[in-house]
Design a protein around this motif. Sequence first.
Motif, PDB file in Angstrom:
ATOM      1  N   CYS A 530       0.816  -1.215   0.000  1.00 48.31           N
ATOM      2  CA  CYS A 530       0.000   0.000   0.000  1.00 48.31           C
ATOM      3  C   CYS A 530       0.847   1.262   0.000  1.00 48.31           C
ATOM      4  CB  CYS A 530      -0.945   0.010   1.193  1.00 48.31           C
ATOM      5  SG  CYS A 530      -0.126   0.081   2.809  1.00 48.31           S
ATOM      6  N   GLY A 531       2.148   1.137  -0.281  1.00 48.78           N
ATOM      7  CA  GLY A 531       3.034   2.279  -0.242  1.00 48.78           C
ATOM      8  C   GLY A 531       3.414   2.797  -1.610  1.00 48.78           C
ATOM      9  N   SER A 532       4.367   3.719  -1.621  1.00 42.75           N
ATOM     10  CA  SER A 532       4.771   4.383  -2.855  1.00 42.75           C
ATOM     11  C   SER A 532       5.437   3.461  -3.858  1.00 42.75           C
ATOM     12  CB  SER A 532       5.714   5.552  -2.536  1.00 42.75           C
ATOM     13  OG  SER A 532       5.013   6.572  -1.874  1.00 42.75           O
ATOM     14  N   GLY A 533       5.821   2.268  -3.430  1.00 40.79           N
ATOM     15  CA  GLY A 533       6.366   1.303  -4.373  1.00 40.79           C
ATOM     16  C   GLY A 533       5.322   0.762  -5.316  1.00 40.79           C
ATOM     17  N   SER A 534       4.051   0.994  -4.996  1.00 41.68           N
ATOM     18  CA  SER A 534       2.957   0.562  -5.861  1.00 41.68           C
ATOM     19  C   SER A 534       2.400   1.762  -6.627  1.00 41.68           C
ATOM     20  CB  SER A 534       1.867  -0.130  -5.033  1.00 41.68           C
ATOM     21  OG  SER A 534       1.502   0.642  -3.906  1.00 41.68           O
TER      22      SER A 534
END
Length: 559
Positions: A530-534
């Motif tokens: 659910c973080g900025s890697g997605s």
Amino acid sequence: MCDISNLIYVCVSTCIMLIVVSVCVYSQAAYLQKGGLKTAVLERRHVLGGAAVSEEIIPGFHFSRCSYLLSLLRPHIFRDLELKKHGLKLYMRDPYAFTPMLEGGVGGHPPRSLLLGSDLAMNQREIGKFSETDAKAYPEFITHLDKLASAIHPLLDSPPVDIAGLTGGALRRRIAALRSALPLVQCGLKLGKNIPDFYEIITAPIMKILNRWFESEPLKATLATDAVIGAMTSPNSPGSGYVLLHHVMGELEKEKGAWGYVEGGMGGVSKAIASSARSHGADIFTEQDVHQVLVGSDGSAKGVVLKDGTEIYSRVVLSNATPYVTFKTLTPQSALSPAFIKAVDQIDYTSPVTKINVAVDKLPNFLAAPTPDGKPGPHHQCSIHLNCESVEVLQTAYEDCKEGRPSFRPMIEMTIPSVLDPTLAPPGSHVVLLFTQFTPYSLVGGRAWTDQDREAFADSVFSWIEQYAPGFKSSIVGKDILTPPDLERIFGLTGGNIFHGAMSLDQLYLARPLPSLSDYRSPIKGLYLCGSGSHPGGGVMGSPGWNAALAAMADLKRG
């Protein structure tokens, strides 16, 4: 052992400028709690917010230690969570960009500078100091860029297209997959005849675009900074155009493209969202370091175990750590296939960023816009671009870093939020935030940074600032230096990358962070990113958390 929630958020890391994963987590917790699901957020550090934090590093001085400006937070999240009601106060900046020249004045006048803001006539006068042709072209360029940036908005608030559903599966899934394509259709309709221009800007080097529009170096270099900020790329690298687009697609107080300061520092964003989540019943715990995701015999996530051995059970676990930390550190390797682990190893986390937070006892006095009385001028509230008067300077700085050396003449973005927010520093003093590039994760020969290296680079940055604003070095009363390894160690940002992974074309949309992970669902049932890697990537945006919440709720509904 305890069973305290339907969903657990693992807060291990977040990202700067943009990009704040804990913002995603807290907003997601609020939405899911509103949806009737008991939620718990586990924050590794003692302070809420991951990298969107305010910390008193030097007594009396409160810093936005990592993330330092707000713009990309999605308006519907701002409204839905009633963030103003929960204490979020903003300071709008106008003008917003200041680029002083490092040159001798002519005829007794100060060196030239470029000041940009919301006043189009003023912008044209400022640009006209360097090129009347550019001054005439600028309004059309801004309108054109706004059209392209606005078209992306439908894609931000939705997961990428469900390709697997479109190409196979039951009829019900195919129908749902068709709905997932709607944002892409809306984007195309918004672009219309501008689709070729959009394709070009997301694939081309930004200089290919800027050279077509403009001729003056200060203007091109100032605009190009947004195409490289936070990214290990140069203005002449393919794909740098998208990085620019990513940084101009936000809005603040209904003003498109605006960036502002948060009262009390960026921790104010995290506190407001956490307050909203708590008001709906969510539980948020600090200093809870997650050791591992619990995976049951059926291969699905069952909760987490903390570093102290406490086991917490949950139906769903959402990780806002980087994909690398999530799948290489927190997930049992036996639960993942070798092919998947190998793919995770290939994600690019290269970072060029060193953040330096400085406490000063007086305001910087720029030769290009002198303020001898010590009072702030309009330019002091801006993003102040130093060593940015030509694209060649930016390119050379990038090439230094590619060879394993901190840039001899680094790109510096300086902000002084205490000019507008008096809560940050003692009277007469200020906090100065320096976002600098380009610095490698490892130095020449793979050597790790030492304290001496950190001090040497910081002194080089201060010496360059001194040339633009004499007296700056003597005004320093304290500093905090965060190189890429420091950002990784303190905030869990793999490689020091503020976006949780490069915003390159091979790591966007359907391929962010990997093609098999673009829908936020991991190979472990019940474990989500659910973080900025997605998708859609870095920024104090909230969209990754919003989209992951939709995916988790849909899966829970289906059982």
